[in-house]
Design a protein around this motif. Sequence first.
Motif, PDB file in Angstrom:
ATOM      1  N   ASN A   1       0.923  -0.958  -0.116  1.00  0.00           N
ATOM      2  CA  ASN A   1       0.027   0.108   0.185  1.00  0.00           C
ATOM      3  C   ASN A   1       0.612   1.133  -0.246  1.00  0.00           C
ATOM      4  OD1 ASN A   1      -2.216  -1.520   0.138  1.00  0.00           O
ATOM      5  ND2 ASN A   1      -2.979  -1.388   1.899  1.00  0.00           N
ATOM      6  N   VAL A   2       2.079   1.105   0.846  1.00  0.00           N
ATOM      7  CA  VAL A   2       2.665   2.595   0.953  1.00  0.00           C
ATOM      8  C   VAL A   2       3.552   2.154  -0.276  1.00  0.00           C
ATOM      9  CG1 VAL A   2       4.720   3.634   2.344  1.00  0.00           C
ATOM     10  CG2 VAL A   2       3.055   2.486   3.652  1.00  0.00           C
ATOM     11  N   LEU A   3       4.331   1.373  -1.490  1.00  0.00           N
ATOM     12  CA  LEU A   3       4.542   1.432  -2.138  1.00  0.00           C
ATOM     13  C   LEU A   3       4.157   2.505  -3.183  1.00  0.00           C
ATOM     14  CD1 LEU A   3       7.397  -1.929  -2.616  1.00  0.00           C
ATOM     15  CD2 LEU A   3       7.379   0.707  -2.212  1.00  0.00           C
ATOM     16  N   ASN A   4       3.025   1.811  -3.006  1.00  0.00           N
ATOM     17  CA  ASN A   4       1.633   2.094  -4.362  1.00  0.00           C
ATOM     18  C   ASN A   4       1.417   4.166  -4.007  1.00  0.00           C
ATOM     19  OD1 ASN A   4      -1.701   2.817  -4.229  1.00  0.00           O
ATOM     20  ND2 ASN A   4      -0.895   1.647  -6.151  1.00  0.00           N
ATOM     21  N   GLN A   5       0.797   4.718  -2.639  1.00  0.00           N
ATOM     22  CA  GLN A   5       1.033   5.333  -2.883  1.00  0.00           C
ATOM     23  C   GLN A   5       2.298   6.402  -2.846  1.00  0.00           C
ATOM     24  OE1 GLN A   5      -1.359   7.062   0.755  1.00  0.00           O
ATOM     25  NE2 GLN A   5      -0.793   4.885   1.074  1.00  0.00           N
TER      26      GLN A   5
ATOM     27  N   ALA B   1       3.100 -14.259   0.026  1.00  0.00           N
ATOM     28  CA  ALA B   1       2.819 -12.801   0.152  1.00  0.00           C
ATOM     29  C   ALA B   1       4.498 -11.771  -0.867  1.00  0.00           C
ATOM     30  CB  ALA B   1       3.191 -12.829   1.329  1.00  0.00           C
ATOM     31  N   LEU B   2       5.892 -12.273  -1.303  1.00  0.00           N
ATOM     32  CA  LEU B   2       5.767 -11.755  -1.310  1.00  0.00           C
ATOM     33  C   LEU B   2       5.720 -11.589  -2.865  1.00  0.00           C
ATOM     34  CD1 LEU B   2       8.841  -9.284  -1.234  1.00  0.00           C
ATOM     35  CD2 LEU B   2      10.466 -11.130  -1.812  1.00  0.00           C
ATOM     36  N   SER B   3       5.554 -12.190  -3.675  1.00  0.00           N
ATOM     37  CA  SER B   3       4.705 -12.065  -5.562  1.00  0.00           C
ATOM     38  C   SER B   3       4.287 -11.349  -5.257  1.00  0.00           C
ATOM     39  CB  SER B   3       4.706 -13.387  -6.002  1.00  0.00           C
ATOM     40  OG  SER B   3       5.971 -14.268  -5.298  1.00  0.00           O
ATOM     41  N   ALA B   4       3.044 -11.337  -4.571  1.00  0.00           N
ATOM     42  CA  ALA B   4       1.555 -10.620  -4.370  1.00  0.00           C
ATOM     43  C   ALA B   4       2.295  -9.243  -3.746  1.00  0.00           C
ATOM     44  CB  ALA B   4       0.862 -10.532  -3.758  1.00  0.00           C
TER      45      ALA B   4
ATOM     46  N   TYR C   1       1.310  -6.024  -7.099  1.00  0.00           N
ATOM     47  CA  TYR C   1       0.922  -5.131  -6.958  1.00  0.00           C
ATOM     48  C   TYR C   1       1.981  -4.119  -6.879  1.00  0.00           C
ATOM     49  CZ  TYR C   1      -2.375  -2.050  -4.926  1.00  0.00           C
ATOM     50  OH  TYR C   1      -3.170  -1.112  -4.293  1.00  0.00           O
ATOM     51  N   SER C   2       2.859  -4.021  -6.210  1.00  0.00           N
ATOM     52  CA  SER C   2       3.388  -2.291  -6.380  1.00  0.00           C
ATOM     53  C   SER C   2       4.221  -1.839  -7.605  1.00  0.00           C
ATOM     54  CB  SER C   2       4.530  -2.759  -5.406  1.00  0.00           C
ATOM     55  OG  SER C   2       4.382  -2.977  -3.867  1.00  0.00           O
ATOM     56  N   PHE C   3       4.337  -3.281  -8.093  1.00  0.00           N
ATOM     57  CA  PHE C   3       5.130  -2.920  -9.745  1.00  0.00           C
ATOM     58  C   PHE C   3       4.733  -3.293 -10.724  1.00  0.00           C
ATOM     59  CE2 PHE C   3       8.630  -3.241  -6.351  1.00  0.00           C
ATOM     60  CZ  PHE C   3       9.065  -2.143  -6.159  1.00  0.00           C
ATOM     61  N   ILE C   4       4.212  -4.692 -10.851  1.00  0.00           N
ATOM     62  CA  ILE C   4       3.113  -4.536 -11.880  1.00  0.00           C
ATOM     63  C   ILE C   4       1.680  -4.241 -12.157  1.00  0.00           C
ATOM     64  CG2 ILE C   4       2.321  -6.973 -13.580  1.00  0.00           C
ATOM     65  CD1 ILE C   4       4.784  -8.548 -12.255  1.00  0.00           C
TER      66      ILE C   4
ATOM     67  N   PHE D   1       2.528  -0.213 -14.359  1.00  0.00           N
ATOM     68  CA  PHE D   1       2.144  -0.920 -15.422  1.00  0.00           C
ATOM     69  C   PHE D   1       0.770  -0.883 -15.851  1.00  0.00           C
ATOM     70  CE2 PHE D   1       2.118  -4.331 -18.901  1.00  0.00           C
ATOM     71  CZ  PHE D   1       3.049  -3.074 -19.847  1.00  0.00           C
ATOM     72  N   LEU D   2      -0.252  -1.603 -14.945  1.00  0.00           N
ATOM     73  CA  LEU D   2      -1.259  -1.907 -16.179  1.00  0.00           C
ATOM     74  C   LEU D   2      -2.354  -1.229 -15.030  1.00  0.00           C
ATOM     75  CD1 LEU D   2      -1.357  -6.187 -14.499  1.00  0.00           C
ATOM     76  CD2 LEU D   2      -1.272  -4.896 -16.850  1.00  0.00           C
ATOM     77  N   LYS D   3      -1.662  -0.788 -13.803  1.00  0.00           N
ATOM     78  CA  LYS D   3      -3.013   0.489 -14.001  1.00  0.00           C
ATOM     79  C   LYS D   3      -3.232   1.882 -14.415  1.00  0.00           C
ATOM     80  CE  LYS D   3      -4.567   3.128  -9.601  1.00  0.00           C
ATOM     81  NZ  LYS D   3      -4.287   3.061  -7.807  1.00  0.00           N
ATOM     82  N   PRO D   4      -2.454   2.382 -15.191  1.00  0.00           N
ATOM     83  CA  PRO D   4      -2.350   3.253 -15.650  1.00  0.00           C
ATOM     84  C   PRO D   4      -3.107   3.270 -17.186  1.00  0.00           C
ATOM     85  CG  PRO D   4       0.017   3.438 -14.938  1.00  0.00           C
ATOM     86  CD  PRO D   4      -0.730   1.969 -14.604  1.00  0.00           C
ATOM     87  N   ARG D   5      -2.894   1.726 -17.541  1.00  0.00           N
ATOM     88  CA  ARG D   5      -2.854   1.146 -19.079  1.00  0.00           C
ATOM     89  C   ARG D   5      -4.697   0.908 -19.275  1.00  0.00           C
ATOM     90  NH1 ARG D   5       1.828   1.128 -18.657  1.00  0.00           N
ATOM     91  NH2 ARG D   5       3.085   1.770 -19.918  1.00  0.00           N
TER      92      ARG D   5
END
Length: 156
Positions: A60-64, A119-122, A126-129, A133-137
């Motif tokens: 969540n923090v990385l996302n923000q 959990a680390l993969s999730a 979420y944070s990077f992919i 990448f996905l959300k802006p597109r």
Amino acid sequence: MDVVSKKFISKYLRLSKLRIVELLLITTVPSMVVSIYGFPPLDLIIYTLLGGTLLAVSANVLNQIFEIETDRLMERTANRPLVTGEITKNRAYVYSIFLGVSGFLILYIQTTELAALIALSANIFYSFIYTLFLKPRTCLLYTSPSPRDKRQSRMP
């Protein structure tokens, strides 16, 4: 606890977005029960919830951090601690990394290696992919903007 400490903790709790994490945790224990056809040991539940919470907050923090400029444009997100400058980007990175590493280690040591890696993969997904990448597109973000948003709808 003095007023300064309460304000400090309050900022980081707001940054953590625990209401979102709560939704994730609601599904964790029932999944554990179903997976072993019974109630798992209490210590396993506690370590799983703790490690999962720390990794989810880290994401969540990385996302923000990655969306500071976007959050600044929307009324709903304009008062987040990173947007307002209550917490610096560097402190948020340290907080996120500390929580992510702690959550991973708790899961790795106290549950299973597989649980820790999933959990680390999730967190990474979420944070990077997703966030970068996905959300802006995705068109879904642009189909019905709130009338209060300061930005205009645009198709990618």
